[in-house]
Design a protein around this motif. Sequence first.
Motif, PDB file in Angstrom:
ATOM      1  N   VAL A   1      -6.677 -23.857  13.890  1.00  7.65           N
ATOM      2  CA  VAL A   1      -7.096 -24.882  12.936  1.00  7.65           C
ATOM      3  C   VAL A   1      -8.330 -24.350  12.227  1.00  7.65           C
ATOM      4  O   VAL A   1      -9.332 -24.044  12.874  1.00  7.65           O
ATOM      5  N   GLN A   2      -8.251 -24.226  10.910  1.00  5.22           N
ATOM      6  CA  GLN A   2      -9.354 -23.663  10.140  1.00  5.22           C
ATOM      7  C   GLN A   2     -10.504 -24.664  10.082  1.00  5.22           C
ATOM      8  O   GLN A   2     -10.305 -25.836   9.759  1.00  5.22           O
ATOM      9  N   TYR A   3     -11.701 -24.210  10.404  1.00  5.51           N
ATOM     10  CA  TYR A   3     -12.802 -25.146  10.641  1.00  5.51           C
ATOM     11  C   TYR A   3     -13.332 -25.812   9.377  1.00  5.51           C
ATOM     12  O   TYR A   3     -13.953 -26.877   9.452  1.00  5.51           O
ATOM     13  N   ILE A   4     -13.105 -25.230   8.202  1.00  4.90           N
ATOM     14  CA  ILE A   4     -13.595 -25.843   6.964  1.00  4.90           C
ATOM     15  C   ILE A   4     -12.596 -26.857   6.422  1.00  4.90           C
ATOM     16  O   ILE A   4     -12.932 -28.015   6.162  1.00  4.90           O
ATOM     17  N   SER A   5     -11.355 -26.428   6.260  1.00  2.31           N
ATOM     18  CA  SER A   5     -10.341 -27.268   5.615  1.00  2.31           C
ATOM     19  C   SER A   5      -9.576 -28.154   6.584  1.00  2.31           C
ATOM     20  O   SER A   5      -9.011 -29.172   6.192  1.00  2.31           O
ATOM     21  N   GLY A   6      -9.520 -27.749   7.866  1.00  2.00           N
ATOM     22  CA  GLY A   6      -8.698 -28.471   8.825  1.00  2.00           C
ATOM     23  C   GLY A   6      -7.246 -28.044   8.799  1.00  2.00           C
ATOM     24  O   GLY A   6      -6.413 -28.618   9.508  1.00  2.00           O
ATOM     25  N   LEU A   7      -6.919 -27.029   8.002  1.00  2.00           N
ATOM     26  CA  LEU A   7      -5.533 -26.561   7.930  1.00  2.00           C
ATOM     27  C   LEU A   7      -5.093 -26.021   9.285  1.00  2.00           C
ATOM     28  O   LEU A   7      -5.798 -25.235   9.907  1.00  2.00           O
ATOM     29  N   LYS A   8      -3.921 -26.457   9.719  1.00  2.00           N
ATOM     30  CA  LYS A   8      -3.379 -26.036  11.009  1.00  2.00           C
ATOM     31  C   LYS A   8      -2.264 -25.023  10.795  1.00  2.00           C
ATOM     32  O   LYS A   8      -1.353 -25.244   9.998  1.00  2.00           O
ATOM     33  N   MET A   9      -2.351 -23.911  11.522  1.00  2.00           N
ATOM     34  CA  MET A   9      -1.296 -22.913  11.445  1.00  2.00           C
ATOM     35  C   MET A   9      -0.034 -23.476  12.094  1.00  2.00           C
ATOM     36  O   MET A   9      -0.088 -24.050  13.182  1.00  2.00           O
ATOM     37  N   GLN A  10       1.090 -23.317  11.436  1.00  2.00           N
ATOM     38  CA  GLN A  10       2.342 -23.887  11.919  1.00  2.00           C
ATOM     39  C   GLN A  10       2.886 -23.075  13.098  1.00  2.00           C
ATOM     40  O   GLN A  10       2.974 -21.844  13.042  1.00  2.00           O
TER      41      GLN A  10
ATOM     42  N   LEU B   1       2.543  -6.170  15.874  1.00  2.00           N
ATOM     43  CA  LEU B   1       1.358  -6.802  15.285  1.00  2.00           C
ATOM     44  C   LEU B   1       0.698  -7.700  16.329  1.00  2.00           C
ATOM     45  O   LEU B   1       1.331  -8.606  16.870  1.00  2.00           O
ATOM     46  N   ILE B   2      -0.568  -7.455  16.617  1.00  2.00           N
ATOM     47  CA  ILE B   2      -1.300  -8.252  17.601  1.00  2.00           C
ATOM     48  C   ILE B   2      -1.816  -9.522  16.925  1.00  2.00           C
ATOM     49  O   ILE B   2      -2.549  -9.451  15.933  1.00  2.00           O
ATOM     50  N   LEU B   3      -1.427 -10.670  17.444  1.00  2.00           N
ATOM     51  CA  LEU B   3      -1.819 -11.957  16.879  1.00  2.00           C
ATOM     52  C   LEU B   3      -2.975 -12.530  17.685  1.00  2.00           C
ATOM     53  O   LEU B   3      -2.822 -12.875  18.858  1.00  2.00           O
ATOM     54  N   ILE B   4      -4.136 -12.624  17.045  1.00  3.97           N
ATOM     55  CA  ILE B   4      -5.341 -13.141  17.694  1.00  3.97           C
ATOM     56  C   ILE B   4      -5.741 -14.443  17.013  1.00  3.97           C
ATOM     57  O   ILE B   4      -5.971 -14.472  15.804  1.00  3.97           O
ATOM     58  N   ALA B   5      -5.821 -15.516  17.783  1.00  5.00           N
ATOM     59  CA  ALA B   5      -6.127 -16.824  17.208  1.00  5.00           C
ATOM     60  C   ALA B   5      -7.411 -17.393  17.796  1.00  5.00           C
ATOM     61  O   ALA B   5      -7.683 -17.251  18.990  1.00  5.00           O
ATOM     62  N   ASP B   6      -8.188 -18.042  16.934  1.00  7.11           N
ATOM     63  CA  ASP B   6      -9.357 -18.807  17.361  1.00  7.11           C
ATOM     64  C   ASP B   6      -8.888 -20.227  17.658  1.00  7.11           C
ATOM     65  O   ASP B   6      -8.342 -20.905  16.784  1.00  7.11           O
ATOM     66  N   GLY B   7      -9.102 -20.681  18.881  1.00  5.35           N
ATOM     67  CA  GLY B   7      -8.632 -22.005  19.277  1.00  5.35           C
ATOM     68  C   GLY B   7      -9.715 -23.061  19.356  1.00  5.35           C
ATOM     69  O   GLY B   7      -9.466 -24.163  19.852  1.00  5.35           O
ATOM     70  N   THR B   8     -10.919 -22.761  18.850  1.00  6.02           N
ATOM     71  CA  THR B   8     -12.051 -23.676  19.013  1.00  6.02           C
ATOM     72  C   THR B   8     -11.764 -25.065  18.460  1.00  6.02           C
ATOM     73  O   THR B   8     -12.083 -26.076  19.089  1.00  6.02           O
ATOM     74  N   GLN B   9     -11.162 -25.132  17.272  1.00  8.94           N
ATOM     75  CA  GLN B   9     -10.890 -26.419  16.631  1.00  8.94           C
ATOM     76  C   GLN B   9      -9.509 -26.970  17.002  1.00  8.94           C
ATOM     77  O   GLN B   9      -9.036 -27.926  16.389  1.00  8.94           O
ATOM     78  N   PHE B  10      -8.878 -26.361  18.010  1.00  7.66           N
ATOM     79  CA  PHE B  10      -7.486 -26.685  18.336  1.00  7.66           C
ATOM     80  C   PHE B  10      -7.287 -27.178  19.767  1.00  7.66           C
ATOM     81  O   PHE B  10      -6.741 -28.268  19.986  1.00  7.66           O
TER      82      PHE B  10
END
Length: 248
Positions: free
Chosen positions: A38-47, A61-70
């Motif tokens: 979840v992008q911290y500025i817009s709130g957009l959530k990756m599907q 491809l290594i997928l690294i996600a920030d989960g702080t807002q999720f």
Amino acid sequence: MTSRGFEFQEIAIDANLEEHILRAIEQFKPTIFAFSMVQYISGLKMQSDFIKKLSANYPDLILIADGTQFLGTGTFNFEQSGLDVLVGSGYKWLLGGYGNGYIFLSDAVRNIIYQHKKNLSLPNVPFLNGRDYLSLTLEPGHLDSLNVGTLNQGLSYLNTIGLDVIEQKTMDLSTKARIALHEKGLLPDWMVERKEQSSIMSMPLKQDVVDRLNNEKILASPRGAGTRISFHFYNTVNDLNHLLEVLD
């Protein structure tokens, strides 16, 4: 990333986000795609389906996600997510306060990071028995038991309520908020039309409106070019109605 000397490309967030991502992967052939759940500025959530599609179509491809807002907003299964790494702070929806964090690693990533340490000798003191090179690298020295314990209490509390219950309540309230704010012209069409949504919304508010929110003790955060509001399980319809009244 610049200070560490990595080459990188940034992708703009708009209605065609997924197309931009696929085009960038094909063009630049990256080894890592790092993004926010979840992008911290817009709130957009990756599907979630899109993440799984990336994992299946680009297995190297290594997928690294920030989960702080999720994490803490609903149920989640890392092993079924398609992610290689999920990392974040526990201060947000996990109610853990500051000074703690977490990291999830897939088996594939666990086997490739810090490879140069695999053949190094491990400490043989009794109190470090059972620790491997990865544990000693990610958790060196003394951990703050207060901060880690606070995160544990937050997790226990959330589990007592039930993450499925939290997800349903926050999504119901956030959907009502998103519809109302969209009708006021404060959210773009494409943000409202996305299938999976977060409980974070960003609005282009003038300073006098932001001041009114502050005076009414409505917590809102300036992020990027907008003002961000969000909902968790403890918020109510009355809170939403109060927000809408102040915005009017």
